[in-house]
Scaffold this motif. Sequence first.
Motif, PDB file in Angstrom:
ATOM      1  N   GLU A 148       0.858  -1.175   0.000  1.00  0.00           N
ATOM      2  CA  GLU A 148       0.000   0.000   0.000  1.00  0.00           C
ATOM      3  C   GLU A 148       0.899   1.230   0.000  1.00  0.00           C
ATOM      4  OE1 GLU A 148      -4.258   0.304   1.674  1.00  0.00           O
ATOM      5  OE2 GLU A 148      -2.929   0.993   3.285  1.00  0.00           O
ATOM      6  N   ASN A 149       0.705   2.082  -0.980  1.00  0.00           N
ATOM      7  CA  ASN A 149       1.532   3.283  -1.132  1.00  0.00           C
ATOM      8  C   ASN A 149       3.021   2.950  -1.206  1.00  0.00           C
ATOM      9  OD1 ASN A 149      -0.781   4.965  -1.012  1.00  0.00           O
ATOM     10  ND2 ASN A 149      -0.754   4.776   1.213  1.00  0.00           N
ATOM     11  N   GLY A 150       3.332   1.855  -1.867  1.00  0.00           N
ATOM     12  CA  GLY A 150       4.725   1.478  -2.054  1.00  0.00           C
ATOM     13  C   GLY A 150       5.408   0.885  -0.849  1.00  0.00           C
ATOM     14  N   GLU A 151       4.621   0.484   0.153  1.00  0.00           N
ATOM     15  CA  GLU A 151       5.199  -0.121   1.354  1.00  0.00           C
ATOM     16  C   GLU A 151       4.573  -1.485   1.608  1.00  0.00           C
ATOM     17  OE1 GLU A 151       5.341   2.357   4.779  1.00  0.00           O
ATOM     18  OE2 GLU A 151       5.905   4.119   3.617  1.00  0.00           O
ATOM     19  N   LEU A 152       5.381  -2.409   2.113  1.00  0.00           N
ATOM     20  CA  LEU A 152       4.917  -3.744   2.452  1.00  0.00           C
ATOM     21  C   LEU A 152       4.009  -3.662   3.675  1.00  0.00           C
ATOM     22  CD1 LEU A 152       5.191  -6.818   1.858  1.00  0.00           C
ATOM     23  CD2 LEU A 152       7.009  -6.823   3.572  1.00  0.00           C
ATOM     24  N   VAL A 153       2.779  -4.178   3.541  1.00  0.00           N
ATOM     25  CA  VAL A 153       1.849  -4.168   4.680  1.00  0.00           C
ATOM     26  C   VAL A 153       1.418  -5.579   5.069  1.00  0.00           C
ATOM     27  CG1 VAL A 153       0.989  -1.819   4.319  1.00  0.00           C
ATOM     28  CG2 VAL A 153      -0.122  -3.720   3.135  1.00  0.00           C
ATOM     29  N   GLY A 154       1.815  -6.580   4.297  1.00  0.00           N
ATOM     30  CA  GLY A 154       1.464  -7.952   4.644  1.00  0.00           C
ATOM     31  C   GLY A 154       2.086  -8.951   3.697  1.00  0.00           C
ATOM     32  N   THR A 155       2.227 -10.197   4.178  1.00  0.00           N
ATOM     33  CA  THR A 155       2.729 -11.292   3.357  1.00  0.00           C
ATOM     34  C   THR A 155       1.941 -12.545   3.697  1.00  0.00           C
ATOM     35  OG1 THR A 155       4.384 -11.957   4.981  1.00  0.00           O
ATOM     36  CG2 THR A 155       5.093 -10.383   3.295  1.00  0.00           C
ATOM     37  N   GLY A 156       2.050 -13.537   2.839  1.00  0.00           N
ATOM     38  CA  GLY A 156       1.396 -14.809   3.107  1.00  0.00           C
ATOM     39  C   GLY A 156       1.764 -15.835   2.063  1.00  0.00           C
TER      40      GLY A 156
END
Length: 107
Positions: free
Chosen positions: A65-73
């Motif tokens: 979101e907005n060029g930033e990592l906010v989650g992985t899976g």
Amino acid sequence: MQAVLDELIEKTEQISNEERDKLIRILQEQKKRSQKNGGKGYVSPETIWVKEHRAKYAGKYVALENGELVGTGKNFPEALADAKKNGAQKPFITYLFPLDEIPFGGW
């Protein structure tokens, strides 16, 4: 073009310091994105992030979101849940193929 620049300069004299600081940050980010793309114009922050971090997250789903990592899976629902847990509103989610893996495309 000079007329547009002159108008922008005049308008910046009418805004608060806080708004001016925000404008400066936006302009610096636009310049940075343009430089990372060889000066060819706009590239989404998500595209830049993927290009810079693909190897580290290869084989995973990432939520940005907005060029930033906010989650992985390990799958889409996990990445989405992780992003929502971290406060993301509308994350961009994609799978990053391992660099040595050929993407599958079927019909």
